[in-house]
Design a protein around this motif. Structure first.
Motif, PDB file in Angstrom:
ATOM      1  N   GLU A  74       0.832  -1.197   0.000  1.00 36.49           N
ATOM      2  CA  GLU A  74       0.000   0.000   0.000  1.00 36.49           C
ATOM      3  C   GLU A  74       0.871   1.253   0.000  1.00 36.49           C
ATOM      4  N   ARG A  75       1.948   1.233   0.754  1.00 34.43           N
ATOM      5  CA  ARG A  75       2.873   2.373   0.769  1.00 34.43           C
ATOM      6  C   ARG A  75       3.517   2.561  -0.601  1.00 34.43           C
ATOM      7  N   TYR A  76       3.961   1.451  -1.196  1.00 35.92           N
ATOM      8  CA  TYR A  76       4.576   1.536  -2.515  1.00 35.92           C
ATOM      9  C   TYR A  76       3.572   2.047  -3.545  1.00 35.92           C
ATOM     10  N   ALA A  77       2.332   1.570  -3.455  1.00 34.41           N
ATOM     11  CA  ALA A  77       1.304   1.984  -4.402  1.00 34.41           C
ATOM     12  C   ALA A  77       1.024   3.473  -4.293  1.00 34.41           C
ATOM     13  N   GLN A  78       0.889   3.967  -3.082  1.00 35.93           N
ATOM     14  CA  GLN A  78       0.642   5.392  -2.887  1.00 35.93           C
ATOM     15  C   GLN A  78       1.810   6.235  -3.387  1.00 35.93           C
ATOM     16  N   LYS A  79       3.016   5.723  -3.177  1.00 42.29           N
ATOM     17  CA  LYS A  79       4.210   6.455  -3.593  1.00 42.29           C
ATOM     18  C   LYS A  79       4.292   6.561  -5.118  1.00 42.29           C
ATOM     19  N   ILE A  80       4.040   5.450  -5.818  1.00 39.83           N
ATOM     20  CA  ILE A  80       4.154   5.488  -7.272  1.00 39.83           C
ATOM     21  C   ILE A  80       3.008   6.275  -7.887  1.00 39.83           C
ATOM     22  N   LYS A  81       1.837   6.252  -7.276  1.00 40.29           N
ATOM     23  CA  LYS A  81       0.721   7.059  -7.782  1.00 40.29           C
ATOM     24  C   LYS A  81       1.016   8.549  -7.621  1.00 40.29           C
ATOM     25  N   LYS A  82       1.641   8.901  -6.523  1.00 41.18           N
ATOM     26  CA  LYS A  82       2.040  10.298  -6.321  1.00 41.18           C
ATOM     27  C   LYS A  82       3.091  10.701  -7.352  1.00 41.18           C
ATOM     28  N   MET A  83       4.018   9.780  -7.641  1.00 36.08           N
ATOM     29  CA  MET A  83       5.037  10.041  -8.650  1.00 36.08           C
ATOM     30  C   MET A  83       4.404  10.236 -10.021  1.00 36.08           C
ATOM     31  N   GLU A  84       3.413   9.419 -10.321  1.00 42.16           N
ATOM     32  CA  GLU A  84       2.697   9.546 -11.587  1.00 42.16           C
ATOM     33  C   GLU A  84       2.036  10.920 -11.692  1.00 42.16           C
ATOM     34  N   GLN A  85       1.412  11.365 -10.615  1.00 43.30           N
ATOM     35  CA  GLN A  85       0.769  12.676 -10.606  1.00 43.30           C
ATOM     36  C   GLN A  85       1.787  13.785 -10.825  1.00 43.30           C
TER      37      GLN A  85
END
Length: 207
Positions: free
Chosen positions: A172-183
């Protein structure tokens, strides 16, 4: 900044006896990374495309250091490895025990290409926080490429969860991090993440 030439980068895959499926994945990540870098440069994002080029293709050069059972995952059931390659990487795993691909890359390249060595260590580390633009682009591109196919983050995450068991909290932490990076990346671009595959296809056909 001193960086290896495109031919040198390809030669490393032969020197380190990297299976073809890993090479092809790296080439695809490089292509996606360079297209993202070009689009970001049009928006005046400061970055070094040559560093992106090197990071994109070399990010998994030493991936075999972490793979104990090559081709056993159903995603890679058709992947091929020779006895020579398998023996080479068995010896590398003994030489560099309990290390990740970025750690080995950093050790091997730190004298000849010090900046590249640092970037390779960072780009392969999901726990790293302060990415440069070049590292951010390649880390994100790697998330979007499953084997050689451009996929959405959700599909890539599903594969990673199956391939590398971690606790749900960690993923979940990794997912949130990569989604933020995508944004962060797409805030500068004129197309959404869902159109990345189309964009790469357009550029490939036009080249």
């Amino acid at each position: 900044m001193i960086l290896p030439t495109p031919q040198q980068c390809l030669d490393y895959f032969a020197e380190y006896k990297v299976p073809d499926n890993i090479l092809h994945h790296c080439q695809r990540v490089q292509k996606v990374s360079l297209i993202l870098a070009e689009e970001l440069q049009k928006k005046n994002v400061p970055l070094n495309p040559e560093l992106v080029r090197c990071l994109g293709i070399l990010h998994d050069l030493f991936k075999m250091i972490t793979i104990k059972e090559f081709g056993k995952n159903h995603y890679h059931k058709d992947a091929k490895i020779t006895e020579e390659q398998q023996q080479f990487w068995t010896e590398m795993q003994e030489k560099y025990p309990n290390m990740y691909e970025g750690d080995v890359a950093s050790l091997i390249f730190k004298e000849q290409f010090p900046e590249l060595a640092v970037a390779l260590k960072n780009v392969s580390n999901p726990r790293h926080e302060d990415y440069t633009w070049e590292e951010r682009i390649v880390h994100y591109a790697d998330w979007r490429v499953l084997q050689e196919k451009i996929v959405l983050l959700e599909e890539r995450l599903k594969y990673l969860q199956e391939r590398y068991p971690r606790s749900p909290e960690v993923w979940e932490r990794y997912a949130q991090k990569i989604k933020k990076m995508e944004q962060t990346i797409f805030a500068y671009l004129d197309f959404p993440p869902e159109q990345l595959e189309q964009k790469v296809s357009q550029v490939s056909h036009g080249s």
